[in-house]
Design a protein around this motif. Structure first.
Motif, mmCIF file in Angstrom:
data_model
loop_
_atom_site.group_PDB
_atom_site.id
_atom_site.type_symbol
_atom_site.label_atom_id
_atom_site.label_comp_id
_atom_site.label_asym_id
_atom_site.label_seq_id
_atom_site.Cartn_x
_atom_site.Cartn_y
_atom_site.Cartn_z
ATOM 1 N N ALA A 46 0.820 -1.222 0.026
ATOM 2 C CA ALA A 46 -0.045 0.000 -0.199
ATOM 3 C C ALA A 46 0.920 1.348 0.001
ATOM 4 O O ALA A 46 0.595 2.177 -0.711
ATOM 5 C CB ALA A 46 -1.051 -0.111 1.135
ATOM 6 N N ARG A 49 3.086 2.213 -3.420
ATOM 7 C CA ARG A 49 2.020 3.007 -4.512
ATOM 8 C C ARG A 49 2.329 4.436 -4.612
ATOM 9 O O ARG A 49 2.155 5.045 -5.485
ATOM 10 C CB ARG A 49 0.659 2.740 -4.246
ATOM 11 C CG ARG A 49 0.160 1.285 -4.478
ATOM 12 C CD ARG A 49 -1.343 1.237 -4.855
ATOM 13 N NE ARG A 49 -2.199 1.468 -3.567
ATOM 14 C CZ ARG A 49 -2.506 0.828 -2.714
ATOM 15 N NH1 ARG A 49 -2.327 -0.558 -3.000
ATOM 16 N NH2 ARG A 49 -3.368 1.184 -1.836
ATOM 17 N N ASP A 333 -7.281 2.160 1.273
ATOM 18 C CA ASP A 333 -6.270 1.637 0.430
ATOM 19 C C ASP A 333 -5.141 1.112 1.076
ATOM 20 O O ASP A 333 -4.003 0.519 0.652
ATOM 21 C CB ASP A 333 -5.773 2.833 -0.482
ATOM 22 C CG ASP A 333 -4.988 3.826 0.046
ATOM 23 O OD1 ASP A 333 -4.996 3.905 1.351
ATOM 24 O OD2 ASP A 333 -4.449 4.683 -0.520
#
Length: 657
Positions: A46, A49, A333
Motif C-alpha cells: 500500500a 504505491r 487503500d
C-alpha cells in the motif's frame, strides 16, 4: 473474558489478503506468524504505491508536518524501509516481491544529490529543531541497512555506498533534540561499524548515547526521555530498543549484560499496560505509532531478557496488532492513518506527518525471531492484565498501575511524569491524573478529564511539573504547583497534594490544597467517556455521576468537600469517539491555613451495569486526616499532617460499624 475482536463489533475488511484465524494455536487473537507476514506485506504494498519514480521518497497522502513535504517523503521512505528490512531479515532475505530492490534503488537515488530541491533528493540532516527531522529517519535507514546488508548495502555501487555514508554522518555533526534523539546517531554509528566503516567519530556517537542513557535511567526499568521526568512509550520503542538491539546485533555481551536486565525489569511492569482487548495504554506523545508499543516486548524475547512466557509474548504483540487492524487504523487503500483508530488530530503532534504512523514498523521486531521460535510455536497464553486484579506502584516513574481481571481493563495513575515543556502549556497526553486503555484525554480546548484545578478570576489552573511524594502497595501521592495560562493569576506558595488509592475497580482520590485563598473554587474531574452527541449523564443515588459508553462505564462520587456534581460536554471528543462527557465535582477551599481536604471515589469499568458507588466506600475527615472505609470492611487512614508526604495506614474499621 471475551476475545479481542468481540469487544468492538465494527471490524472493517482488510484491504489486502489475510489468513483465516487459527484459534487452536492462538485462542485469544487467532493470529500466527503468517498473519504478521501478511500484515507487513499488505502495509508495504500500500505504501509503495506512493513512491516517487526513482523510489527515493514515499509521499503518502495527508497534511504535511512542520518539517515540510520533502522531509515527510523521506520519513515515509525510511520508516517503511525498516518494515521491509524486518520482514526480509526475518525470512533470511526472501523477497519474492522485489521490495528490497526498490528500497536499494531509492537509497542510491535519494543520496545522489542530497539537499537539492528536485523530485527525489533526500533533505540534508540538520540541527534540531528546524532541520533535525532527517536525523530521526537516518536511524531507520541505518537499521534497515544493517538488518539487510547482504541484499541492500552490498548491492549498492561503491560510490552510492560512499554517498550514503556521508549523508548518514550528518547525524554525528548536528545537534539532536535533548532526549532519545541521541540514540539515532548511535544507531547510525552501529551500522557503519558493522560494515567496516567505523572510526573515532562513530565510537564517539556510541559512547555519547550510552553515557546519556545512564543519566536518564531512573530505576525499575524506566528511563526518562531526556532530563527531567518524562516517561511514556518512548521507553519501549526507543530508549530500550535502539541501544539493546545494537548490542544484540553487534554481539556485545558486556552491553547486553548491562542493559538486558533493565529491559527484563521494565517488562515486568510494562507488560501490564496492554488491555485484554489488545489495546496499549493511551498515554504520552506519538500515539499514532500504535502497535510499535510492542517493540520492547518483542525485543525481550529476541535478546532473552523477558519475564514473559513465549505464549504471553505473542498474545500481547498479536493483541495489539489485531486491535488496530480491527478498528479501522488503515485507510481504504491500506495506508496507516494519522490518529489512533481512524484519523484524530488530538492524538498528533506538530512533527506528525503522513509517514509518521509507520514507526509502527517497530512492532514487527518479532519477525526477527525464526519461525520455529517458541514465540511463534507455543500456544497463546493470557495477557498479564487478564489475571487477578493488580495494583503495582512504580516510584521511579511515579506511576500506579491498576488492572482488573474481570474486564481486562488497565488504568495508569500518573503522579510523576510530565512533558518537557510542562511550564508553557498543559499537555493532555501527560498532565492528567490518570489514563487507561479504553479512554483518551479530552482535547486541550475542552474541559480536562482526570484533573484537579483551582479557579481564580474565571481561569482554571493546570497541572505542570509533578513532584512524587510517596508510594505504597496500592497507592501513590504527588504534589503540584498550580499554574495558569500566560497573563493569568499567580498564587504564591500554593500547591495541591494528591493521592490515589485503588482497590479492585475503585479509585479513592484525595486532594489537599495548601496556600490557596479561602473561598477559591476547586474542580475535580473523572474519566472522559465517549458517548453519542447529546447524551445526558445518568445519576445514581444523589450526587454520583454515571457515564455509560459503548465499552466502559465511568463513575464519580464526591465523598467529602464537594458541593456539586455534573457532567460537562467535550465536543472535541477523544481518540475513542468524536464526542464525550466528563464528570466533574466542584467545591470551595476552606479557611484552615493548614489546608483543605477533598475526597472522591471514581471508577472506570468494562463490566456491564456496575453497582452504584454510593455505599461502596465512605470517608470521614478530621483536620488533615482521612479515614476511608472500603467494601471489604477494612479501611485506610490517610494523614496529610504527618510531614511533607502523606502517610497511609491500613486499619480495621469493621468494629466501628
Amino acid at each position: 473474558m471475551s476475545d479481542p475482536q468481540e469487544v468492538h463489533p465494527a471490524m472493517p475488511e482488510l484491504p489486502f489478503p489475510f489468513p483465516a484465524d487459527d484459534r487452536t494455536l492462538s485462542p485469544h487473537t487467532g493470529y500466527t506468524r503468517a498473519h504478521w507476514e501478511a500484515a507487513a506485506d499488505g502495509l508495504l504494498r500500500a505504501a509503495l504505491r506512493y513512491a516517487t519514480p526513482g523510489h527515493g521518497l514515499i509521499d503518502l497522502p495527508g497534511p504535511p508536518s512542520q518539517s515540510g513535504v520533502r522531509s515527510d517523503g523521506l520519513e515515509g521512505f525510511a520508516r517503511t524501509f525498516l518494515l521491509a528490512a524486518l520482514r526480509a531479515a526475518g525470512s533470511e532475505g526472501s523477497d519474492p516481491h522485489s521490495i528490497l530492490e526498490r528500497y536499494t534503488a531509492g537509497i542510491a537515488r535519494g543520496t545522489l544529490t542530497p539537499g537539492r530541491d528536485d523530485a527525489e533528493s533526500w533533505p540534508l540532516i540538520g540541527h534540531f529543531p528546524a532541520h533535525g527531522q532527517p536525523m530521526v529517519e537516518s536511524a531507520s535507514v541505518a537499521l534497515g541497512l544493517r538488518l539487510t546488508a547482504p541484499w541492500t548495502w552490498q548491492a549498492l555501487p561503491s560510490d552510492a555506498q560512499d554517498r550514503t555514508e556521508e549523508w548518514l554522518r550528518g547525524a554525528f555533526r548536528h545537534q539532536p533534540a535533548p532526549n532519545n534523539w541521541y540514540l539515532f546517531p548511535l544507531t547510525v554509528a552501529g551500522f557503519l561499524e558493522s560494515v567496516g566503516r567505523g572510526d573515532a567519530e562513530t565510537a564517539r556517537a556510541i559512547d555519547r548515547g550510552l553515557d546519556l542513557l545512564e543519566g536518564w535511567y531512573r530505576g525499575q526499568g524506566w528511563y526518562s526521555d531526556g532530563d527531567g521526568r518524562s516517561f511514556d512509550h518512548y521507553n519501549g520503542w526507543a530508549l530500550h530498543m535502539y541501544p539493546l538491539l545494537h548490542a544484540h546485533l553487534a554481539g556485545d555481551g558486556a552491553l547486553l549484560d548491562r542493559l538486558g536486565p533493565r529491559l527484563h525489569t521494565f517488562l515486568e511492569s510494562f507488560s501490564l499496560l496492554f488491555d485484554a482487548n489488545g489495546a496499549p495504554l493511551h498515554f504520552g506523545r506519538s500515539l499514532t505509532y500504535r502497535f510499535a508499543a510492542g517493540a520492547s516486548v518483542a525485543l525481550g524475547a529476541l535478546t532473552g531478557h523477558t519475564p514473559l512466557a513465549p505464549g504471553a509474548t505473542r498474545r500481547i504483540l498479536s493483541g495489539a496488532l489485531r486491535h488496530f487492524l480491527d478498528r479501522g487504523a488503515l485507510t481504504r487503500d491500506g495506508v496507516l492513518s494519522l490518529g489512533w483508530y481512524g484519523p484524530q488530530a488530538a492524538t498528533l503532534q506538530r512533527y506528525s506527518g503522513p509517514g509518521s504512523p509507520y514507526w509502527a514498523s517497530k512492532g514487527f521486531l518479532a519477525l526477527l525471531l525464526p519461525p520455529d521460535h517458541p514465540v511463534w510455536t507455543a500456544p497463546e497464553e493470557a495477557a498479564p492484565a487478564e489475571g487477578p486484579d493488580r495494583a503495582l506502584a512504580l516510584p521511579a516513574a511515579g506511576f500506579l498501575i491498576q488492572t482488573t481481571g474481570r474486564d481486562g481493563l488497565v488504568r495508569l495513575h500518573n503522579h510523576g511524569s510530565y512533558s518537557r515543556g510542562a511550564d508553557s502549556a498543559p499537555d493532555p497526553l501527560y498532565a492528567r491524573l490518570a489514563y487507561s486503555t479504553r479512554t483518551g484525554p479530552t482535547g486541550a480546548d475542552n474541559t480536562p478529564d482526570n484533573h484537579i484545578a483551582v479557579e481564580v478570576r474565571g481561569a482554571r489552573s493546570y497541572r505542570p511539573r509533578i513532584q512524587p511524594l510517596a508510594t505504597g502497595p496500592d497507592w501513590i501521592a504527588s504534589s503540584q504547583v498550580p499554574l495558569f495560562p500566560a497573563g493569568g493569576p499567580i498564587l504564591p506558595s500554593a500547591r495541591i497534594d494528591s493521592l490515589t488509592l485503588v482497590r479492585g475497580r475503585l479509585e479513592v482520590r484525595v486532594h489537599r490544597t495548601v496556600g490557596v485563598p479561602a473561598g477559591t473554587p476547586i474542580h475535580h474531574s473523572g474519566w472522559a467517556v465517549a458517548v453519542p452527541p447529546g447524551t445526558e449523564a445518568e445519576t445514581e443515588q444523589g450526587p454520583e455521576i454515571r457515564l455509560a459508553g459503548e465499552e466502559v462505564t465511568g463513575q464519580l462520587l464526591g465523598l467529602h468537600g464537594w458541593r456539586t456534581a455534573t457532567a460537562v460536554r467535550a465536543p472535541q471528543g477523544t481518540a475513542y469517539g468524536p464526542w464525550a462527557l466528563v464528570p466533574e465535582l466542584t467545591g470551595t477551599v476552606g479557611e484552615d491555613p493548614a489546608g483543605t481536604v477533598f475526597v472522591a471515589l471514581a471508577s472506570l469499568t468494562g463490566e456491564p451495569d456496575p453497582a452504584p458507588l454510593a455505599g461502596l466506600a465512605t470517608a470521614e475527615v478530621t483536620g488533615l486526616t482521612v479515614t476511608v472505609r472500603l467494601p471489604d470492611g477494612g479501611g485506610v487512614v490517610v494523614d496529610f499532617g504527618a510531614g511533607e508526604a502523606p502517610t497511609v495506614t491500613e486499619v480495621d474499621v469493621r468494629a466501628d460499624r
